[in-house]
Motif scaffolding. Structure first.
Motif, PDB file in Angstrom:
ATOM      1  N   THR A 137     -11.673  12.347   8.533  1.00  0.00           N
ATOM      2  CA  THR A 137     -12.946  12.249   9.237  1.00  0.00           C
ATOM      3  C   THR A 137     -12.989  11.037  10.162  1.00  0.00           C
ATOM      4  O   THR A 137     -13.498  11.104  11.279  1.00  0.00           O
ATOM      5  CB  THR A 137     -14.098  12.164   8.220  1.00  0.00           C
ATOM      6  OG1 THR A 137     -14.100  13.350   7.418  1.00  0.00           O
ATOM      7  CG2 THR A 137     -15.438  12.022   8.916  1.00  0.00           C
ATOM      8  N   VAL A 138     -12.444   9.918   9.700  1.00  0.00           N
ATOM      9  CA  VAL A 138     -12.565   8.663  10.437  1.00  0.00           C
ATOM     10  C   VAL A 138     -11.555   8.560  11.581  1.00  0.00           C
ATOM     11  O   VAL A 138     -11.858   8.022  12.647  1.00  0.00           O
ATOM     12  CB  VAL A 138     -12.409   7.463   9.477  1.00  0.00           C
ATOM     13  CG1 VAL A 138     -12.375   6.144  10.230  1.00  0.00           C
ATOM     14  CG2 VAL A 138     -13.541   7.461   8.453  1.00  0.00           C
ATOM     15  N   ASP A 139     -10.352   9.079  11.372  1.00  0.00           N
ATOM     16  CA  ASP A 139      -9.303   8.950  12.396  1.00  0.00           C
ATOM     17  C   ASP A 139      -9.753   9.544  13.730  1.00  0.00           C
ATOM     18  O   ASP A 139     -10.329  10.636  13.779  1.00  0.00           O
ATOM     19  CB  ASP A 139      -8.023   9.671  11.955  1.00  0.00           C
ATOM     20  CG  ASP A 139      -7.250   8.911  10.895  1.00  0.00           C
ATOM     21  OD1 ASP A 139      -7.597   7.750  10.622  1.00  0.00           O
ATOM     22  OD2 ASP A 139      -6.291   9.487  10.339  1.00  0.00           O
ATOM     23  N   GLN A 140      -9.486   8.834  14.791  1.00  0.00           N
ATOM     24  CA  GLN A 140      -9.709   9.333  16.145  1.00  0.00           C
ATOM     25  C   GLN A 140      -8.350   9.399  16.829  1.00  0.00           C
ATOM     26  O   GLN A 140      -7.737   8.366  17.100  1.00  0.00           O
ATOM     27  CB  GLN A 140     -10.637   8.396  16.925  1.00  0.00           C
ATOM     28  CG  GLN A 140     -12.055   8.350  16.389  1.00  0.00           C
ATOM     29  CD  GLN A 140     -12.846   9.596  16.763  1.00  0.00           C
ATOM     30  OE1 GLN A 140     -12.405  10.389  17.581  1.00  0.00           O
ATOM     31  NE2 GLN A 140     -13.998   9.773  16.138  1.00  0.00           N
ATOM     32  N   PRO A 141      -7.825  10.603  17.069  1.00  0.00           N
ATOM     33  CA  PRO A 141      -6.484  10.704  17.646  1.00  0.00           C
ATOM     34  C   PRO A 141      -6.393  10.032  19.011  1.00  0.00           C
ATOM     35  O   PRO A 141      -7.320  10.125  19.825  1.00  0.00           O
ATOM     36  CB  PRO A 141      -6.255  12.222  17.765  1.00  0.00           C
ATOM     37  CG  PRO A 141      -7.249  12.834  16.831  1.00  0.00           C
ATOM     38  CD  PRO A 141      -8.427  11.919  16.806  1.00  0.00           C
ATOM     39  N   VAL A 142      -5.295   9.342  19.240  1.00  0.00           N
ATOM     40  CA  VAL A 142      -5.063   8.752  20.549  1.00  0.00           C
ATOM     41  C   VAL A 142      -4.798   9.885  21.546  1.00  0.00           C
ATOM     42  O   VAL A 142      -4.154  10.886  21.214  1.00  0.00           O
ATOM     43  CB  VAL A 142      -3.871   7.776  20.510  1.00  0.00           C
ATOM     44  CG1 VAL A 142      -2.578   8.490  20.155  1.00  0.00           C
ATOM     45  CG2 VAL A 142      -3.734   7.033  21.831  1.00  0.00           C
ATOM     46  N   GLY A 162      -7.130   5.467  20.377  1.00  0.00           N
ATOM     47  CA  GLY A 162      -7.645   6.075  19.159  1.00  0.00           C
ATOM     48  C   GLY A 162      -7.725   5.041  18.054  1.00  0.00           C
ATOM     49  O   GLY A 162      -7.516   3.846  18.270  1.00  0.00           O
ATOM     50  N   ASN A 163      -8.042   5.507  16.872  1.00  0.00           N
ATOM     51  CA  ASN A 163      -7.952   4.629  15.711  1.00  0.00           C
ATOM     52  C   ASN A 163      -7.415   5.422  14.530  1.00  0.00           C
ATOM     53  O   ASN A 163      -7.484   6.651  14.520  1.00  0.00           O
ATOM     54  CB  ASN A 163      -9.297   3.965  15.383  1.00  0.00           C
ATOM     55  CG  ASN A 163     -10.389   4.969  15.071  1.00  0.00           C
ATOM     56  OD1 ASN A 163     -10.180   5.943  14.353  1.00  0.00           O
ATOM     57  ND2 ASN A 163     -11.573   4.749  15.617  1.00  0.00           N
ATOM     58  N   GLN A 164      -6.893   4.701  13.567  1.00  0.00           N
ATOM     59  CA  GLN A 164      -6.244   5.356  12.438  1.00  0.00           C
ATOM     60  C   GLN A 164      -6.464   4.525  11.183  1.00  0.00           C
ATOM     61  O   GLN A 164      -6.347   3.299  11.205  1.00  0.00           O
ATOM     62  CB  GLN A 164      -4.748   5.520  12.719  1.00  0.00           C
ATOM     63  CG  GLN A 164      -4.017   6.393  11.719  1.00  0.00           C
ATOM     64  CD  GLN A 164      -2.597   6.687  12.192  1.00  0.00           C
ATOM     65  OE1 GLN A 164      -1.887   5.790  12.605  1.00  0.00           O
ATOM     66  NE2 GLN A 164      -2.190   7.932  12.132  1.00  0.00           N
ATOM     67  N   VAL A 192      -5.129   2.360  17.836  1.00  0.00           N
ATOM     68  CA  VAL A 192      -3.880   2.970  18.306  1.00  0.00           C
ATOM     69  C   VAL A 192      -3.966   3.075  19.832  1.00  0.00           C
ATOM     70  O   VAL A 192      -4.775   3.834  20.368  1.00  0.00           O
ATOM     71  CB  VAL A 192      -3.657   4.364  17.690  1.00  0.00           C
ATOM     72  CG1 VAL A 192      -2.324   4.931  18.157  1.00  0.00           C
ATOM     73  CG2 VAL A 192      -3.705   4.299  16.168  1.00  0.00           C
ATOM     74  N   ALA A 193      -3.153   2.298  20.499  1.00  0.00           N
ATOM     75  CA  ALA A 193      -3.191   2.273  21.963  1.00  0.00           C
ATOM     76  C   ALA A 193      -2.307   3.381  22.540  1.00  0.00           C
ATOM     77  O   ALA A 193      -1.255   3.704  21.983  1.00  0.00           O
ATOM     78  CB  ALA A 193      -2.716   0.916  22.481  1.00  0.00           C
TER      79      ALA A 193
END
Length: 565
Positions: A137-142, A162-164, A192-193
Motif C-alpha cells: 500500500t505504501v510503496d510508490q513505484p518509481v 518513488g518511495n519504497q 527511490v530516484a
C-alpha cells in the motif's frame, strides 16, 4: 594474635562468604529480583513458576491487541499471530532472573531489578508477509523516463521519484515494538530516484528521438532500394532507460507486421500455428511459411542507423525463407484438447473499462504455456501506455483511487487469476488489492502495477495450456463481462472454500487537496483464508491455503483538512 589464629579466622571468613555466595546462587534460582517487570508485568520476588503464571495472566489481553503502524495519515493494524509473533514465557523469565554466579544478580534479589522486554518466538516468514502487506500500500513505484512514438512523433514520459518500504527494517520495528510501547510503529520509507532525470530525458529527445523519426530508412535488398517509412517502425520503437542512460530499442515482434509486401513490397509474412475454439473445444489453426525480412535481424540493424543522415541512414538486408516460430506439429504435440477451467467477472459500465480490458484481453488471448512455462501478466500485456492502446481510468495507488492509464486492467488480472486457480495452475505470484472491492471474489483477486506488482502462474502439467480471453462490452444500463478460459488436458477438478472474515480493521479519514484527489467511501479491512481443493475421481487429493490481508480503506475527502477548534 598468633599466625595460626589469624589463618583460622581468615579461613572462617572465607567459608562464611563462600556459603553466602552459594546461598546467593541458590536464591537466584528460587525467585526473581525484587521490583522486576517484563513488558510492564510485575514478576519481582516471585518463584520462576509463579512468575510464568503472572506473566501469562498479565499479557493475556495485550497479546491479542493489534500492532498499529502509520504512514502519513494512513493507519494499518497487524494481528500479532498473523505476523508470526508470540511470547516465549519461560525464556522471558530466564532472561529476567534465574540461577547466576554474578554477584550483581544476587544483590538485585534485594536491591531491585529492572523492566525487561519479553523474549519472542518469531515466525520470520509470517513477519515478512505482514511487512510486505503494508509495503504494497505504501510503496510508490518509481516512474522511469521513457519515449514512445504514437503517430510517429516523440512522446516523452517524465521521470518521477518513488518511495519504497525497507521491508526487513520494518519487520524488525514491528517485532521490537510489540508489547514494549503503546506508540504506533512509523513505517520507514526510502526514496527511490529515477535513473535518468528530466534533463537527461530532454537530451535523449534531442539526440535520439527526434533524429530517429526525421525520415525513412533505406533498405537495400539485392538490387532494389526500398524506403521503410517512419510509420512502419515507429510503433516498435522506444527509448528506454538502461543502466543510467537512455537508449533506443526496437521490439522485433512489433516490427514483424510492417515487414510485409503491403509496406515494403518485399516478401510474405510467416504465420505461426494457433488455436481457434468451437463448441468448447480447441482446434489447431495450421502454420504457414513465408518469404521476407527477418524482424530480429532488422531490429538489430535499424537501431544504429536511426540517428544517422544521408546514405548512412540505410541498411543492407536479404529476403529469405521465413519459417514460423510455432509450427502445426508443435501445436499438435502439446496435447491441448479440452477446457480445463474458466472464469467470468462483471463490471459496471465505463468506456475506459471497455477499452482497457478489451486491449489487455486481446494481448492475453491465444497465449500458449508449454509444460513448466510461467505466465507473466506484465510481460504479455506490456506497459499500460497510450501508445499501447490504453486510456486513463481509476486505479488504486497508495491505498486510494487515482486516475492513471490502464485503469480497470486489474479486472483482467483477477479473471485470469481465477481461471488459472480453477485450472489447477501453480500460483507463482499474485497480490490482492490493498482493500477489498466487492465486485471481485473475496480473497481470490489480483492487482497489478507495471514494474512492481505482477500476476504470474505456472503450467505444472505434462501437456500445454492455451488461454482464451475476451470481453463482452458494457453499455449504458448493462454490465460488461470479462471472460478467461484455459484449455489443455484436464487433470484435476478444483473447488474453492473460504473462512469467515476475521481481524477486522476500521478505516480512518484522509483529506486530499491535490488535483489528483478522488473522493472515496470507507471500507473495513479484514483477513480471510482461501482453500483450494484438488479432486481426482471424486476424491480430494490435496489442498492449498492462502491468506488475503485487506487493509482498511480510509474515507477520502477532497479538500484541505479543517482546522481544529
Amino acid at each position: 594474635m598468633s599466625r595460626r589464629r589469624v589463618l583460622a579466622v581468615a579461613g572462617g571468613v572465607v567459608a562464611v562468604l563462600a556459603a553466602a555466595y552459594v546461598a546467593g546462587y541458590v536464591l537466584t534460582g528460587q525467585r526473581l529480583p525484587a521490583d522486576t517487570t517484563i513488558a510492564g508485568v510485575a514478576v519481582g520476588g516471585k518463584s520462576p513458576d509463579a512468575a510464568e503464571s503472572a506473566l501469562t495472566r498479565g499479557l493475556a489481553e495485550r497479546i491479542d491487541e493489534p500492532i498499529v503502524a502509520t504512514f502519513d495519515d494512513q493507519r494499518f493494524e497487524l494481528d500479532p499471530e498473523q505476523a508470526g509473533l508470540s511470547v516465549d514465557v519461560p525464556a522471558s523469565i530466564r532472561a529476567a532472573g534465574g540461577r547466576s554466579w554474578d554477584p550483581r544478580d544476587m544483590v538485585a534479589l534485594f536491591a531491585g531489578g529492572s523492566d525487561h522486554d519479553p523474549e519472542l518466538d518469531v515466525d520470520r516468514t509470517k513477519l515478512a508477509a505482514a511487512a510486505a502487506s503494508v509495503a504494497e500500500t505504501v510503496d510508490q513505484p518509481v516512474v522511469q523516463a521513457q519515449i514512445t512514438f504514437p503517430d510517429a512523433k516523440p512522446k516523452p514520459r517524465q521521470p518521477k521519484a518513488g518511495n519504497q518500504v525497507p521491508q526487513q527494517e520494518f519487520a524488525e520495528l514491528i517485532r521490537d515494538s510489540w508489547l514494549t510501547t503503546d506508540r504506533p510503529v512509523r513505517v520507514p520509507v526510502s526514496p527511490v530516484a529515477p535513473a535518468v532525470d528530466a534533463a537527461g530525458l530532454q537530451q535523449a529527445v534531442r539526440q535520439i528521438a527526434e533524429p530517429a523519426v526525421a525520415g525513412p530508412v533505406t533498405l537495400k535488398v539485392g538490387t532494389s532500394r526500398v524506403e521503410l517509412p517512419v510509420t512502419a517502425y515507429a510503433p516498435a520503437l522506444s527509448v528506454v532507460v538502461k543502466g543510467d542512460a537512455m537508449v533506443p530499442v526496437i521490439d522485433a515482434k512489433d516490427l514483424a507486421g510492417p515487414l510485409t509486401s503491403s509496406t515494403t513490397g518485399v516478401g510474405r509474412r510467416a504465420v505461426d500455428a494457433s488455436f481457434s475454439f468451437a463448441g468448447g473445444r480447441p482446434v489447431v489453426v495450421p502454420s504457414k511459411a513465408g518469404i521476407g525480412l527477418d524482424p530480429d535481424e532488422m531490429a538489430q540493424q535499424l537501431v544504429p542507423v536511426l540517428t544517422k543522415t544521408g546514405d548512412a541512414r540505410s541498411i543492407t538486408v536479404k529476403a529469405t525463407a521465413v519459417q514460423p516460430e510455432f509450427t502445426t506439429k508443435d501445436a499438435e504435440a502439446l496435447g491441448i484438447k479440452e477446457r480445463i477451467g474458466s472464469y467470468t467477472t462483471r463490471y459496471p459500465h465505463a468506456d475506459y473499462r471497455n477499452t482497457n480490458q478489451a486491449e489487455a484481453a486481446r494481448r492475453i488471448d491465444g497465449t500458449i504455456l508449454e509444460p513448466g512455462e510461467t505466465f507473466s501478466f506484465n510481460d504479455i500485456v506490456g506497459e499500460r501506455t497510450a501508445a499501447n492502446g490504453f486510456v486513463s481510468g481509476f486505479v488504486i495507488n497508495g491505498g486510494v483511487f487515482r486516475e492513471e492509464l490502464g485503469g480497470g486492467v486489474s479486472q483482467v488480472a483477477t479473471t485470469a487469476y481465477n481461471a488459472a486457480f480453477f485450472s489447477g495452475l501453480d500460483d507463482v505470484e499474485h497480490h490482492p488489492h490493498a482493500f477489498y472491492i466487492d465486485r471481485y471474489p473475496v480473497g481470490r483477486e489480483a492487482t497489478i502495477y507495471y514494474g512492481s506488482l505482477d500476476l504470474r502462474f505456472r503450467n505444472p502439467y505434462k501437456t500445454g495450456v492455451v488461454i482464451r480471453a475476451w470481453v463482452d462490452r458494457s453499455s449504458p444500463g448493462s454490465e460488461g463481462r470479462m471472460n478467461v478460459e484455459m484449455y489443455g488436458t484436464k487433470v484435476y477438478s478444483v473447488k474453492a472454500r473460504s473462512s469467515e472474515r476475521y481481524n477486522f480493521r476500521e478505516p480512518g479519514t484522509q483529506y486530499d487537496d491535490t488535483p489528483a484527489c478522488v473522493s472515496q467511501s470507507p471500507v473495513t479491512g479484514f483477513d480471510i483464508d482461501i482453500h483450494r481443493d484438488f479432486y481426482q475421481g471424486g476424491q480430494r487429493v490435496k489442498t492449498e491455503k492462502d491468506t488475503a490481508y485487506y487493509q482498511a480503506a480510509d474515507r477520502v475527502i477532497c479538500g484541505k483538512k479543517p482546522k481544529s477548534d
